[in-house]
Design an enzyme around this catalytic site. Structure first.
Site, PDB file in Angstrom:
ATOM      1  N   GLN A  78     -25.504  32.129  14.201  1.00 40.75           N
ATOM      2  CA  GLN A  78     -26.346  30.997  14.657  1.00 40.75           C
ATOM      3  C   GLN A  78     -26.315  29.665  13.816  1.00 40.75           C
ATOM      4  OE1 GLN A  78     -30.337  32.821  15.200  1.00 40.75           O
ATOM      5  NE2 GLN A  78     -29.756  33.500  17.289  1.00 40.75           N
ATOM      6  N   ALA A  83     -17.020 -13.525   1.951  1.00 39.84           N
ATOM      7  CA  ALA A  83     -17.930 -13.584   3.147  1.00 39.84           C
ATOM      8  C   ALA A  83     -17.355 -12.359   4.344  1.00 39.84           C
ATOM      9  CB  ALA A  83     -17.647 -14.757   4.253  1.00 39.84           C
ATOM     10  N   GLY A  84     -18.281 -11.207   4.157  1.00 41.18           N
ATOM     11  CA  GLY A  84     -17.995 -10.012   4.833  1.00 41.18           C
ATOM     12  C   GLY A  84     -19.244 -10.071   5.979  1.00 41.18           C
ATOM     13  N   ILE A 144      -7.649  -8.250   7.333  1.00 40.26           N
ATOM     14  CA  ILE A 144      -7.324  -8.603   8.731  1.00 40.26           C
ATOM     15  C   ILE A 144      -6.280  -7.687   9.572  1.00 40.26           C
ATOM     16  CG2 ILE A 144      -6.356 -10.422  10.325  1.00 40.26           C
ATOM     17  CD1 ILE A 144      -8.988 -11.166   8.585  1.00 40.26           C
ATOM     18  N   PHE A 188      -7.702 -11.466  14.769  1.00 41.96           N
ATOM     19  CA  PHE A 188      -8.920 -11.805  14.519  1.00 41.96           C
ATOM     20  C   PHE A 188      -9.443 -12.164  13.081  1.00 41.96           C
ATOM     21  CE2 PHE A 188     -13.749 -11.370  14.100  1.00 41.96           C
ATOM     22  CZ  PHE A 188     -14.248 -12.092  15.363  1.00 41.96           C
ATOM     23  N   THR A 199     -21.290  -3.673   9.703  1.00 43.77           N
ATOM     24  CA  THR A 199     -21.598  -2.376   8.985  1.00 43.77           C
ATOM     25  C   THR A 199     -22.642  -1.929   9.818  1.00 43.77           C
ATOM     26  OG1 THR A 199     -23.271  -3.352   7.538  1.00 43.77           O
ATOM     27  CG2 THR A 199     -20.859  -3.196   6.707  1.00 43.77           C
ATOM     28  N   GLU A 224     -16.110  -4.273  12.333  1.00 47.15           N
ATOM     29  CA  GLU A 224     -16.909  -4.805  13.227  1.00 47.15           C
ATOM     30  C   GLU A 224     -18.571  -4.902  13.020  1.00 47.15           C
ATOM     31  OE1 GLU A 224     -15.391  -4.889  17.171  1.00 47.15           O
ATOM     32  OE2 GLU A 224     -13.253  -4.280  16.440  1.00 47.15           O
ATOM     33  N   ARG A 247     -11.819  32.322  14.323  1.00 43.90           N
ATOM     34  CA  ARG A 247     -11.912  32.641  12.876  1.00 43.90           C
ATOM     35  C   ARG A 247     -12.990  33.808  12.711  1.00 43.90           C
ATOM     36  NH1 ARG A 247     -10.445  33.003   7.678  1.00 43.90           N
ATOM     37  NH2 ARG A 247     -12.026  32.821   6.275  1.00 43.90           N
ATOM     38  N   PRO A 279     -13.044 -12.913   1.101  1.00 40.26           N
ATOM     39  CA  PRO A 279     -13.307 -12.152  -0.042  1.00 40.26           C
ATOM     40  C   PRO A 279     -14.714 -12.502  -0.323  1.00 40.26           C
ATOM     41  CG  PRO A 279     -11.222 -13.659  -0.231  1.00 40.26           C
ATOM     42  CD  PRO A 279     -11.644 -13.972   0.974  1.00 40.26           C
TER      43      PRO A 279
HETATM   44  N1  COS Z   1     -24.029 -14.035  20.816  1.00 33.69           N
HETATM   45  C1  COS Z   1     -24.150 -15.292  20.824  1.00 33.69           C
HETATM   46  N2  COS Z   1     -24.641 -16.184  19.947  1.00 33.69           N
HETATM   47  C2  COS Z   1     -25.011 -15.539  18.741  1.00 33.69           C
HETATM   48  C3  COS Z   1     -24.725 -14.056  18.802  1.00 33.69           C
HETATM   49  C4  COS Z   1     -24.531 -13.457  19.708  1.00 33.69           C
HETATM   50  N3  COS Z   1     -24.229 -12.092  19.656  1.00 33.69           N
HETATM   51  N4  COS Z   1     -25.434 -13.490  17.426  1.00 33.69           N
HETATM   52  C5  COS Z   1     -25.759 -14.715  16.878  1.00 33.69           C
HETATM   53  N5  COS Z   1     -25.543 -16.021  17.571  1.00 33.69           N
HETATM   54  C6  COS Z   1     -25.931 -17.363  17.336  1.00 33.69           C
HETATM   55  C7  COS Z   1     -27.569 -17.573  17.181  1.00 33.69           C
HETATM   56  O1  COS Z   1     -28.185 -17.666  18.579  1.00 33.69           O
HETATM   57  C8  COS Z   1     -27.497 -18.822  16.104  1.00 33.69           C
HETATM   58  O2  COS Z   1     -27.452 -19.895  17.146  1.00 33.69           O
HETATM   59  P1  COS Z   1     -28.489 -21.267  17.214  1.00 33.69           P
HETATM   60  O3  COS Z   1     -27.905 -21.746  15.685  1.00 33.69           O
HETATM   61  O4  COS Z   1     -28.098 -22.172  18.167  1.00 33.69           O
HETATM   62  O5  COS Z   1     -29.691 -20.627  17.225  1.00 33.69           O
HETATM   63  C9  COS Z   1     -26.144 -18.670  15.575  1.00 33.69           C
HETATM   64  O6  COS Z   1     -25.322 -17.841  16.124  1.00 33.69           O
HETATM   65  C10 COS Z   1     -26.356 -18.148  14.087  1.00 33.69           C
HETATM   66  O7  COS Z   1     -26.921 -16.851  14.229  1.00 33.69           O
HETATM   67  P2  COS Z   1     -27.897 -15.875  13.100  1.00 33.69           P
HETATM   68  O8  COS Z   1     -28.922 -17.053  12.878  1.00 33.69           O
HETATM   69  O9  COS Z   1     -28.474 -14.941  13.719  1.00 33.69           O
HETATM   70  O10 COS Z   1     -26.731 -16.058  12.055  1.00 33.69           O
HETATM   71  P3  COS Z   1     -26.933 -15.135  10.583  1.00 33.69           P
HETATM   72  O11 COS Z   1     -26.168 -15.809   9.527  1.00 33.69           O
HETATM   73  O12 COS Z   1     -28.323 -15.218  10.282  1.00 33.69           O
HETATM   74  O13 COS Z   1     -26.515 -13.647  10.638  1.00 33.69           O
HETATM   75  C11 COS Z   1     -25.238 -11.826  11.514  1.00 33.69           C
HETATM   76  C12 COS Z   1     -25.616 -13.116  11.853  1.00 33.69           C
HETATM   77  C13 COS Z   1     -25.719 -11.096  10.048  1.00 33.69           C
HETATM   78  C14 COS Z   1     -25.917 -11.127  12.639  1.00 33.69           C
HETATM   79  C15 COS Z   1     -23.725 -11.832  11.508  1.00 33.69           C
HETATM   80  O14 COS Z   1     -23.382 -12.449  10.356  1.00 33.69           O
HETATM   81  C16 COS Z   1     -22.988 -10.690  11.848  1.00 33.69           C
HETATM   82  O15 COS Z   1     -22.720  -9.998  12.679  1.00 33.69           O
HETATM   83  N6  COS Z   1     -22.287 -10.195  10.408  1.00 33.69           N
HETATM   84  C17 COS Z   1     -21.416  -9.093  10.590  1.00 33.69           C
HETATM   85  C18 COS Z   1     -20.056  -9.736  10.520  1.00 33.69           C
HETATM   86  C19 COS Z   1     -18.871  -8.544  11.122  1.00 33.69           C
HETATM   87  O16 COS Z   1     -19.259  -7.893  11.933  1.00 33.69           O
HETATM   88  N7  COS Z   1     -17.787  -8.662  10.221  1.00 33.69           N
HETATM   89  C20 COS Z   1     -17.023  -7.877  10.608  1.00 33.69           C
HETATM   90  C21 COS Z   1     -15.532  -8.838  10.613  1.00 33.69           C
HETATM   91  S1  COS Z   1     -14.507  -8.409  12.197  1.00 33.69           S
HETATM   92  S2  COS Z   1     -13.623  -6.457  11.432  1.00 33.69           S
END
Ligand code: COS
Length: 383
Positions: free
Chosen positions: A280, A129-130, A156, A122, A366, A364, A269, A127
């Site tokens: 306790q 965008a986390g 990744i 996935f 923070t 997945e 131990r 760099p």
């Molecule tokens: N399921 C379906 N749709 C979703 C969703 C979900 N769980 N979460 C968001 N969406 C949709 C929203 O409804 C929105 O759609 P519309 O534009 O049609 O309204 C769109 O996606 C954008 O969502 P949102 O505005 O919430 O996006 P943001 O950029 O504000 O923030 C977060 C989203 C911060 C929650 C997201 O970027 C995130 O999860 N970041 C962490 C990333 C991550 O886990 N990285 C690890 C990588 S894998 S190890």
């Protein structure tokens, strides 16, 4: 239920035995060598572990979320590196395709992912965008009857062995947010795709991460997941919702293993003339760990049940990821504390788990991102 009760029990028993007899004895070796032996990966293929959650019509077992968390409670009792071998095929490396792929895309890739013939990976993080995943800059420029990808993906998981990447890239160059993102299925051997050097990590040795680099990497138009531009961010979020419940379940399992180890150590131990389990203040650490792990197990089971019942569980998935991963951090810390000086020595397993579980609070999404999702959803629901 994808499986009848007897078949599911048999599967869980088989995995329990595999973990006890094959994986736990190899934990120290995997940590030392930073590598899961190929023979173990082959056995995972033979056991069908790569296809646990891939629908049955494509060669997998098609486990429900409730069944999947039961498996994660078993697989999670050992080093997370072992779970990571199958983790991307069971989770984020396959489910974008399962959820949003076309029938042709599914028929083409899912049987190979289910058998473990290929590993799925996935590729979202970059760099720059986390946590702010919607700000990705990897571009997918439309060119004739295909797209040309350029950009770098970072950290990744399983990239070094992957045969297929689900790559998130910006198809709308004018956009800056979620709406311009699309998902692509990119085979490893596509010209223009290369890998960085595997990263050296704090823990989870044996699970590899590296950069994936796209330089004028051309893919055909039918590599676009669902053959629809602009839905990639939602595909990523839906995939992560599912993955977060899985990580939460693994955190519960590691916590339970750590509690077993801390209890066994505290009972044998002796200090001040008696086992330290009789003091306790040590009992308080054991009791807090037991209580929190039990609460965590219950919330994971309930969220999985609700998801299987068709309810939206985005908030609850984040609650599970947040609570369970923080919980296992506290449990690991107490396990080291109960072991005293021995807990700091690498020969005792708790030292390794202490390092391993640190990642659960980061990948997945923070803990802070989970808090943000939970609170945002609460506020939206109240409006
Ligand atoms: N399921 C379906 N749709 C979703 C969703 C979900 N769980 N979460 C968001 N969406 C949709 C929203 O409804 C929105 O759609 P519309 O534009 O049609 O309204 C769109 O996606 C954008 O969502 P949102 O505005 O919430 O996006 P943001 O950029 O504000 O923030 C977060 C989203 C911060 C929650 C997201 O970027 C995130 O999860 N970041 C962490 C990333 C991550 O886990 N990285 C690890 C990588 S894998 S190890």
């Amino acid at each position: 239920m994808a499986l009848d009760a007897d078949t599911l029990d048999q599967l869980l028993l088989t995995i329990r035995r595999f973990v006890d007899e094959r994986l736990i004895p190899l934990e120290a070796q995997v940590d030392r060598d930073d590598r899961v032996p190929p023979g173990i990966i082959e056995q995972m293929r033979e056991l069908g572990l790569f296809g646990l959650t891939i629908p049955q019509q494509y060669g997998g077992l098609g486990l429900t979320m409730s069944e999947e968390v039961k498996v994660a409670f078993e697989m999670g009792r050992t080093s997370p590196a072992f779970r990571s071998v199958i983790g991307t095929n069971v989770g984020i490396g396959a489910h974008g395709l399962v959820m949003d792929g076309t029938e042709e895309q599914k028929q083409h890739y899912l049987p190979k992912l289910a058998s473990g013939e290929i590993i799925g990976s996935f590729a979202l993080t970059e760099p720059g965008a986390g946590s702010d995943a919607a700000s990705i800059r990897t571009s997918a420029r439309r060119d004739g009857n295909g797209y040309v990808l350029n950009g770098t993906k970072r950290f990744i998981t399983n990239a070094h062995v992957a045969g297929l990447f689900t790559v998130f890239a910006r198809t709308d160059p004018a956009s800056t947010g979620a709406g311009g993102v699309s998902a692509f299925l990119v085979p490893r051997d596509t010209p223009g795709l290369s890998l960085g050097t595997p990263e050296r990590k704090m823990g989870q040795k044996g699970a590899q991460v590296c950069d994936v680099i796209f330089e004028d990497c051309r893919v055909p138009a039918d590599a676009l997941v669902g053959i629809r531009e602009g839905i990639g961010f939602k595909t990523a979020m839906k995939t992560l919702d599912r993955g977060r419940i899985h990580i939460a379940a693994v955190s519960v399992a590691v916590a339970e293993r750590l509690i077993d180890m801390a209890l066994a150590y505290a009972m044998q131990r002796e200090q001040f003339g008696k086992p330290i389990a009789e003091f306790q203040l040590v009992q308080a650490m054991l009791a807090d760990s037991k209580t929190e792990a039990y609460a965590a197990r219950c919330m994971v089971e309930e969220t999985a049940r609700r998801r299987d019942a068709g309810q939206g569980v985005s908030t609850e998935a984040s609650c599970c990821k947040y609570y369970c991963t923080e919980m296992v951090g506290r449990v690991a810390d107490r396990a080291v504390q109960i072991h005293g000086g021995a807990g700091y020595i690498a020969d005792y397993h708790v030292e390794r788990f202490y390092r391993d579980v640190r990642l659960f609070r980061i990948y997945e999404g923070t803990s802070q991102i989970q808090q943000l999702i939970i609170a945002r959803n609460m506020i939206r629901a109240a409006c």
